[in-house]
Design a protein around this motif. Structure first.
Motif, PDB file in Angstrom:
ATOM      1  N   PRO A   1     -16.712  -9.241  52.692  1.00 33.58           N
ATOM      2  CA  PRO A   1     -16.671  -9.034  54.139  1.00 33.58           C
ATOM      3  C   PRO A   1     -15.421  -9.610  54.803  1.00 33.58           C
ATOM      4  CG  PRO A   1     -18.171 -10.823  53.617  1.00 33.58           C
ATOM      5  CD  PRO A   1     -17.718 -10.245  52.309  1.00 33.58           C
ATOM      6  N   CYS A   2     -14.677 -10.451  54.111  1.00 31.22           N
ATOM      7  CA  CYS A   2     -13.581 -11.156  54.776  1.00 31.22           C
ATOM      8  C   CYS A   2     -12.374 -10.246  55.034  1.00 31.22           C
ATOM      9  CB  CYS A   2     -13.182 -12.384  53.978  1.00 31.22           C
ATOM     10  SG  CYS A   2     -14.372 -13.724  54.218  1.00 31.22           S
ATOM     11  N   HIS A   3     -11.850  -9.648  53.950  1.00 34.47           N
ATOM     12  CA  HIS A   3     -10.715  -8.737  54.141  1.00 34.47           C
ATOM     13  C   HIS A   3     -10.988  -7.416  53.440  1.00 34.47           C
ATOM     14  CE1 HIS A   3      -9.366 -13.005  53.890  1.00 34.47           C
ATOM     15  NE2 HIS A   3      -9.013 -12.725  55.123  1.00 34.47           N
ATOM     16  N   TYR A   4     -12.274  -7.124  53.320  1.00 33.09           N
ATOM     17  CA  TYR A   4     -12.728  -5.835  52.803  1.00 33.09           C
ATOM     18  C   TYR A   4     -12.246  -5.560  51.382  1.00 33.09           C
ATOM     19  CZ  TYR A   4     -13.318  -5.931  57.808  1.00 33.09           C
ATOM     20  OH  TYR A   4     -13.629  -6.343  59.077  1.00 33.09           O
TER      21      TYR A   4
ATOM     22  N   PHE B   1     -18.622  -5.787  47.665  1.00 37.52           N
ATOM     23  CA  PHE B   1     -17.827  -5.734  48.884  1.00 37.52           C
ATOM     24  C   PHE B   1     -17.606  -7.138  49.426  1.00 37.52           C
ATOM     25  CE2 PHE B   1     -17.950  -5.474  53.617  1.00 37.52           C
ATOM     26  CZ  PHE B   1     -16.740  -4.827  53.794  1.00 37.52           C
TER      27      PHE B   1
ATOM     28  N   ASP C   1     -21.504  -2.362  52.059  1.00 41.42           N
ATOM     29  CA  ASP C   1     -20.678  -1.565  52.962  1.00 41.42           C
ATOM     30  C   ASP C   1     -21.075  -0.109  52.834  1.00 41.42           C
ATOM     31  OD1 ASP C   1     -18.632  -1.118  54.819  1.00 41.42           O
ATOM     32  OD2 ASP C   1     -17.286  -0.484  53.215  1.00 41.42           O
TER      33      ASP C   1
ATOM     34  N   HIS D   1      -9.750 -12.936  45.911  1.00 43.86           N
ATOM     35  CA  HIS D   1      -8.677 -13.041  46.893  1.00 43.86           C
ATOM     36  C   HIS D   1      -8.637 -14.461  47.448  1.00 43.86           C
ATOM     37  CE1 HIS D   1      -7.002 -12.046  51.108  1.00 43.86           C
ATOM     38  NE2 HIS D   1      -6.006 -12.218  50.276  1.00 43.86           N
ATOM     39  N   LEU D   2      -9.534 -14.789  48.353  1.00 38.91           N
ATOM     40  CA  LEU D   2      -9.518 -16.147  48.908  1.00 38.91           C
ATOM     41  C   LEU D   2     -10.886 -16.817  48.864  1.00 38.91           C
ATOM     42  CD1 LEU D   2      -7.112 -15.642  51.953  1.00 38.91           C
ATOM     43  CD2 LEU D   2      -6.641 -16.960  49.895  1.00 38.91           C
ATOM     44  N   GLY D   3     -11.781 -16.304  48.035  1.00 35.62           N
ATOM     45  CA  GLY D   3     -12.983 -17.067  47.745  1.00 35.62           C
ATOM     46  C   GLY D   3     -14.213 -16.810  48.596  1.00 35.62           C
ATOM     47  N   CYS D   4     -14.223 -15.782  49.410  1.00 36.24           N
ATOM     48  CA  CYS D   4     -15.457 -15.471  50.126  1.00 36.24           C
ATOM     49  C   CYS D   4     -16.508 -14.974  49.129  1.00 36.24           C
ATOM     50  CB  CYS D   4     -15.211 -14.407  51.183  1.00 36.24           C
ATOM     51  SG  CYS D   4     -14.177 -15.001  52.530  1.00 36.24           S
ATOM     52  N   THR D   5     -17.735 -14.841  49.605  1.00 38.44           N
ATOM     53  CA  THR D   5     -18.816 -14.406  48.729  1.00 38.44           C
ATOM     54  C   THR D   5     -19.000 -12.899  48.848  1.00 38.44           C
ATOM     55  OG1 THR D   5     -19.866 -16.538  49.054  1.00 38.44           O
ATOM     56  CG2 THR D   5     -21.240 -14.776  48.179  1.00 38.44           C
TER      57      THR D   5
END
Ligand code: FES
Lengths: 168, 153
Positions: free
Chosen positions: A123-126, A121, A113, A103-107
């Motif tokens: 954590p940024c936008h689930y 999972f 979860d 999506h936008l590159g979080c880890t």
């Protein structure tokens, strides 16, 4: 004092991915780099990097594997830590997934979860992904996690450059 | 996302997902507290840039807010202006990350959340322990972020 300085700088090189690192060296010859870069890139594609993991120690449960390599982008060159989620699937094949959310590159994290056990999972936008990296429809990511090509040499796991798998 | 043109371009395209501004609070002191303020500033800078790598899709890392340690009133009133601007834009959360404990006492004056972590003596550690100590701190900080996000949903 000056010894401390050097090690702090090295530390920055190790830890700040994509930032800093040998900046001065990179800035001194941008023209040369510009001319040479495509060649280097072609070569880098086939490069496999050694991890610290023995193939025999890989289980069915995804584990976090870190590895270090040099990254060049434009005028920055730095030593970077990459991460992969590595496990063996039901057929005993090794799977190495990139932890970077599509999506936008979080880890993404494995099994983090409580409501969605045994999934990756974000954590940024689930965002959610199946164990094999397939994105779960209805969550923000629109593509499966990238896959690292891998090799085994002397019992050690080597990883290549993560490749996209295309939409699911 | 970081304060670089590439990331800002991405931010402009997907700003509805980036609801959190992160502002490192970086003290500068001269004389007595000089070294200590350098340690705090260094630690908080490394911490936030590492954190950004983990949570880049939801946070915008604002350039650090540097202030004179000897002028705490000015530091607070300036930060209040920054905060008003950030909250005026779309940011739902403003998180301050600092190693300067004074901010914990001033938290009541701010709308954002002050996340304080002690600066650890990195200069006394070898490479391997530095990296693992940092990873540990980043993980703790990350959990605080995730917790805060969850609380407000
Ligand atoms: S960055 Fe992973 S869900 Fe948005």
């Amino acid at each position: 004092m000056s010894k401390n300085r050097v090690s702090r700088r090295q530390f920055l090189n190790y830890t700040l991915m994509g930032v800093g690192g040998f900046m001065a060296a990179g800035m001194m010859m941008p023209m040369v780099r510009f001319a040479v870069d495509p060649v280097l890139k072609a070569g880098a594609e086939g490069d496999f990097i050694a991890t610290k993991v023995k193939v025999a120690d890989i289980t069915n449960e995804p584990q976090r594997v870190d590895f270090n390599f040099d990254q060049k982008d434009a005028w920055y060159e730095s030593e970077v830590t990459g991460t992969a989620w590595v496990y063996k699937n039901e057929n005993g094949e090794i799977i190495a997934l990139s932890p970077v959310c599509k999506h936008l590159g979080c880890t993404v994290d494995w099994n983090a979860d409580k409501k969605n056990p045994n999934m990756f999972f974000c954590p940024c936008h689930y965002g959610l992904y199946e164990k094999d990296g397939t994105n779960v429809p209805g969550t923000p990511p629109l593509a499966p996690l990238d896959v690292y090509p891998h090799q085994e040499k002397d019992g050690i796991l080597y990883l290549g450059k993560a490749q996209p798998r295309g939409g699911a | 996302m970081r304060w670089i043109p590439d990331d800002i371009a991405m931010f402009n395209k997907s700003s509805e997902y980036v609801d959190t501004a992160v502002v490192p609070l970086l003290p500068v002191a001269f004389g007595e507290g000089m070294k200590e303020s350098a340690a705090m500033t260094d630690f908080a800078s490394i911490l936030t840039s590492q954190l950004e790598r983990q949570l880049q899709g939801r946070i915008l890392l604002i350039p650090g807010h540097t202030y004179l340690k000897s002028k705490p009133e000015e530091a607070v009133s300036q930060l209040e202006k920054w905060e008003a601007e950030l909250l005026d834009r779309q940011f739902k959360h403003v998180f301050y990350v600092t190693c300067d404990y004074d901010w914990k006492q001033r938290e009541g004056e701010l709308k954002g959340t002050v996340l304080w972590l002690p600066s650890l003596p990195l200069e006394q550690m070898n490479e391997a322990s530095k990296v693992s100590v940092m990873e540990d701190q980043v993980r703790q900080l990350m959990n605080l972020f995730i917790q805060k996000w969850r609380e407000e949903e």
